[in-house]
Design an enzyme around this catalytic site. Structure first.
Site, PDB file in Angstrom:
ATOM      1  N   CYS A   1      -3.359  12.246   5.221  1.00 54.62           N
ATOM      2  CA  CYS A   1      -4.394  12.265   6.696  1.00 54.62           C
ATOM      3  C   CYS A   1      -5.346  13.761   6.708  1.00 54.62           C
ATOM      4  CB  CYS A   1      -3.945  11.643   8.055  1.00 54.62           C
ATOM      5  SG  CYS A   1      -1.934  12.211   7.657  1.00 54.62           S
TER       6      CYS A   1
ATOM      7  N   GLU B   1     -12.814   7.670   6.472  1.00 53.99           N
ATOM      8  CA  GLU B   1     -11.747   8.009   5.241  1.00 53.99           C
ATOM      9  C   GLU B   1     -11.686   7.031   3.450  1.00 53.99           C
ATOM     10  OE1 GLU B   1      -7.732   7.563   6.915  1.00 53.99           O
ATOM     11  OE2 GLU B   1      -7.545   9.186   6.257  1.00 53.99           O
TER      12      GLU B   1
ATOM     13  N   LYS C   1      11.344   0.968   9.657  1.00 56.53           N
ATOM     14  CA  LYS C   1      10.289   0.118   8.540  1.00 56.53           C
ATOM     15  C   LYS C   1       9.818   1.465   8.171  1.00 56.53           C
ATOM     16  CE  LYS C   1       6.814  -2.020   7.575  1.00 56.53           C
ATOM     17  NZ  LYS C   1       6.577  -2.072   6.653  1.00 56.53           N
TER      18      LYS C   1
ATOM     19  N   GLU D   1       0.113   7.812  14.913  1.00 56.50           N
ATOM     20  CA  GLU D   1      -1.308   9.106  14.278  1.00 56.50           C
ATOM     21  C   GLU D   1      -1.812   8.004  12.797  1.00 56.50           C
ATOM     22  OE1 GLU D   1      -1.237  11.582  14.290  1.00 56.50           O
ATOM     23  OE2 GLU D   1       0.236  12.051  15.859  1.00 56.50           O
TER      24      GLU D   1
HETATM   25  P1  ADP Z   1      -2.143   2.020   4.935  1.00 55.24           P
HETATM   26  O1  ADP Z   1      -2.793   0.661   4.236  1.00 55.24           O
HETATM   27  O2  ADP Z   1      -2.161   3.779   3.839  1.00 55.24           O
HETATM   28  O3  ADP Z   1      -0.797   1.082   3.322  1.00 55.24           O
HETATM   29  P2  ADP Z   1      -1.187   0.738   6.505  1.00 55.24           P
HETATM   30  O4  ADP Z   1      -2.008   0.820   8.087  1.00 55.24           O
HETATM   31  O5  ADP Z   1      -1.524  -0.548   6.370  1.00 55.24           O
HETATM   32  O6  ADP Z   1      -1.408   1.854   6.115  1.00 55.24           O
HETATM   33  O7  ADP Z   1      -0.047   1.143   6.935  1.00 55.24           O
HETATM   34  C1  ADP Z   1       0.726   1.977   7.496  1.00 55.24           C
HETATM   35  C2  ADP Z   1       2.392   1.146   7.639  1.00 55.24           C
HETATM   36  O8  ADP Z   1       2.449   0.161   8.926  1.00 55.24           O
HETATM   37  C3  ADP Z   1       2.803   0.392   6.898  1.00 55.24           C
HETATM   38  O9  ADP Z   1       4.214   0.912   6.683  1.00 55.24           O
HETATM   39  C4  ADP Z   1       2.565  -1.068   6.987  1.00 55.24           C
HETATM   40  O10 ADP Z   1       3.842  -1.957   6.343  1.00 55.24           O
HETATM   41  C5  ADP Z   1       2.953  -1.028   7.919  1.00 55.24           C
HETATM   42  N1  ADP Z   1       1.969  -2.205   9.211  1.00 55.24           N
HETATM   43  C6  ADP Z   1       1.593  -3.148   8.178  1.00 55.24           C
HETATM   44  N2  ADP Z   1       1.067  -4.348   9.316  1.00 55.24           N
HETATM   45  C7  ADP Z   1       1.658  -3.937  10.215  1.00 55.24           C
HETATM   46  C8  ADP Z   1       1.282  -4.886  11.766  1.00 55.24           C
HETATM   47  N3  ADP Z   1       0.499  -5.556  11.907  1.00 55.24           N
HETATM   48  N4  ADP Z   1       2.322  -4.411  12.410  1.00 55.24           N
HETATM   49  C9  ADP Z   1       3.052  -2.991  12.548  1.00 55.24           C
HETATM   50  N5  ADP Z   1       3.183  -2.528  11.493  1.00 55.24           N
HETATM   51  C10 ADP Z   1       2.026  -2.540   9.947  1.00 55.24           C
END
Ligand code: ADP
Length: 481
Positions: free
Chosen positions: A283, A382, A172, A249
């Site tokens: 990061c 961050e 994903k 990570e």
């Molecule tokens: P950023 O702020 O850098 O976009 P995120 O942590 O929001 O970082 O996103 C990193 C990944 O985690 C993306 O692929 C996002 O779609 C996914 N993601 C966001 N929310 C969830 C969730 N509740 N469960 C699993 N994956 C998630």
């Protein structure tokens, strides 16, 4: 515009909704229109991966070696095209986009070799005539959740070991970078994997991500992203039945110490590269510069002089050194931190303003704060943009304790010509990676990547250490009768 689709159970399929992929260097340029998968699509991908697992997990190592090698070579053959697409979609420069694509290829080639090197142990038992064997086995279906800032390298360093050790994958990617994920998936599929072994499911984290985490058919989740989402991913993975193995990570607030005896030119290059290249969206970015008082003023003067010469422009334009911020919401976050820093009493020594370029995009000048206190938000949180802070400290001891005074622990750097301080820093920096006279960002692909404290959770990624996450250990006892 044609709709680009997901790859589930060996077929390209559309989803229930669609998303538009925008070029951050030119918001009038639509990179593509992508199908967004929902819960049912995700479940189908998981079921297809489960169905493919028995045969794939027992496939020969020669077959898996050949497939991974074909993927690596396939990426290399298309490096310019993929690198350009990545730069257009994410906003890092063309050179950075191609460099990252080559890195993805190197990772697949590395793991094609690792397939041939999976070994076990046979050791004597404490009981007479009994043999003990320790072997590694794949986990099953692994859900891979990736961020937007390294749209090809991070997926590669999760997909390659997952497949190498005999697991099936549901991938994903982040919503902002579906085009690169799709192009990478095409190369993977062209390498002729059996149907169901690899699935691409583009969609929302809250839908696709959470479905993978909750589904009993997924054995493990590898996640790279923000701290807040990472915590949720870990809690949900452990809360699921059966409990999932999880690897996270997350963020960093990486210190770069500059001591009085540093080579000034080297220190400035480390800081500029580490803090601002890839628009600071790494990061491992050197977002906290910690500088001893004897070199402080010279360093600030040389940094600001160097920053004046940086070329910030369209990621695809020749000569651009720093591309735009990835999207409006990240830009808003960066600008809000510029305001926060000023309100907290830090001095904005350079940059931080919006820039206009030929095309409408999310351009900002890299920013440097000086006179920063250790408890200011700009020194602790961050930002994930081209914003660096400088803390003035009196000596090495204060520099080291400031470097470690953070909830994160991914990468830590020091610029010094003293072997004594370099060695002491390597031993005492509370970080997973330590750099001496090198930027905190920029790592090799054949050695472990990961951090401590709030930056990482679970086994390391990359290199041989990846086996710790992507395999499970079995201990067998035999009494030959
Ligand atoms: P950023 O702020 O850098 O976009 P995120 O942590 O929001 O970082 O996103 C990193 C990944 O985690 C993306 O692929 C996002 O779609 C996914 N993601 C966001 N929310 C969830 C969730 N509740 N469960 C699993 N994956 C998630």
């Amino acid at each position: 515009m044609t709709l680009t689709t997901n790859y589930i159970a060996g077929e390209w399929v559309s989803g229930g909704a669609e998303t538009r992929d925008i070029n951050p260097s030119n918001t009038g340029d639509v990179v593509g229109q992508f199908a967004m998968a929902g819960e049912a699509d995700t479940v189908r991908a998981i079921e297809a991966a489960r169905a493919a697992f028995p045969a794939w997990s027992r496939s020969g190592i020669q077959e898996r070696h050949d497939i991974l090698k074909r993927i690596g070579e396939g990426i290399l053959a298309r490096k310019d095209e993929l690198g350009r697409l990545l730069a257009r979609e994410e906003g890092k420069t063309l050179a950075e986009g191609i460099g990252e694509t080559v890195r993805a290829a190197q990772i697949f080639l590395f793991f094609s070799g690792e397939v041939l090197r999976v070994a076990g142990e046979k050791i004597p038992s404490v009981r007479p005539n009994v043999d003990v064997e320790i072997t590694r086995e794949p986990l099953g279906v692994i859900g891979l959740i990736t961020p937007w800032n390294f749209p090809i390298a991070i997926p590669a360093w999760k997909i390659a070991p997952a497949l190498a050790y005999g697991n099936c994958v549901v991938f994903k990617p982040a919503e902002l970078v579906p085009a690169t994920a799709h192009a990478l998936s095409q190369v993977i599929i062209e390498a002729k994997l059996p149907a169901g072994v690899f699935n691409l499911v583009i969609g929302k984290g809250s839908v696709v991500g959470e479905t993978m985490i909750k589904h009993p058919g997924v054995a493990a989740i590898s996640f790279t992203g923000s701290v807040a989402t990472g915590r949720r991913v870990a809690a949900n993975s452990v809360g699921a039945t059966p409990m999932k193995k999880v690897q996270l990570e997350m963020g960093g607030k990486n210190p770069m110490v500059v001591l009085d005896d540093a080579d000034l030119a080297v220190a400035v290059e480390c800081a500029v590269n580490g803090a601002f290249f890839s628009t600071g969206q790494r990061c491992t970015a050197s977002s906290r510069l910690i500088v001893t008082s004897g070199i402080h003023d010279k360093f600030v003067a040389a940094m600001t002089e160097r920053m004046k010469g940086l070329v910030i422009d369209d990621a695809l334009k020749a000569g651009t050194q720093i591309g735009p911020v990835v999207d409006q919401s990240q830009l808003n976050q960066n600008l809000s931190y510029i305001k926060i820093g000023q309100e907290e009493g830090a001095k904005l020594a350079y940059g931080g303003e919006l820039l206009n370029r030929e095309t409408p995009g999310f351009y900002m000048a890299p920013a440097l704060f000086t006179e920063v206190g250790p408890n200011m938000r700009v020194a602790r949180e961050e930002i994930f943009g081209p914003v660096a802070t400088i803390q003035r400290v009196k000596d090495y001891d204060e520099a080291l304790s400031s470097a470690n005074d953070t909830e994160f622990g991914l990468s830590a750097g020091i610029c010094t010509t003293s072997l004594k301080y370099a060695s002491h820093f390597k031993r005492n920096a509370e970080a997973g990676m330590v750099m001496v006279n090198l930027p905190t960002a920029g790592v090799d692909y054949h050695v472990p990547f990961g951090g401590r404290k709030g930056s990482s959770y679970g086994p390391r990624e990359q290199g041989r250490y990846a086996a710790e996450f992507y395999t499970t250990v079995k201990t067998s006892y035999t009494l030959p009768v």
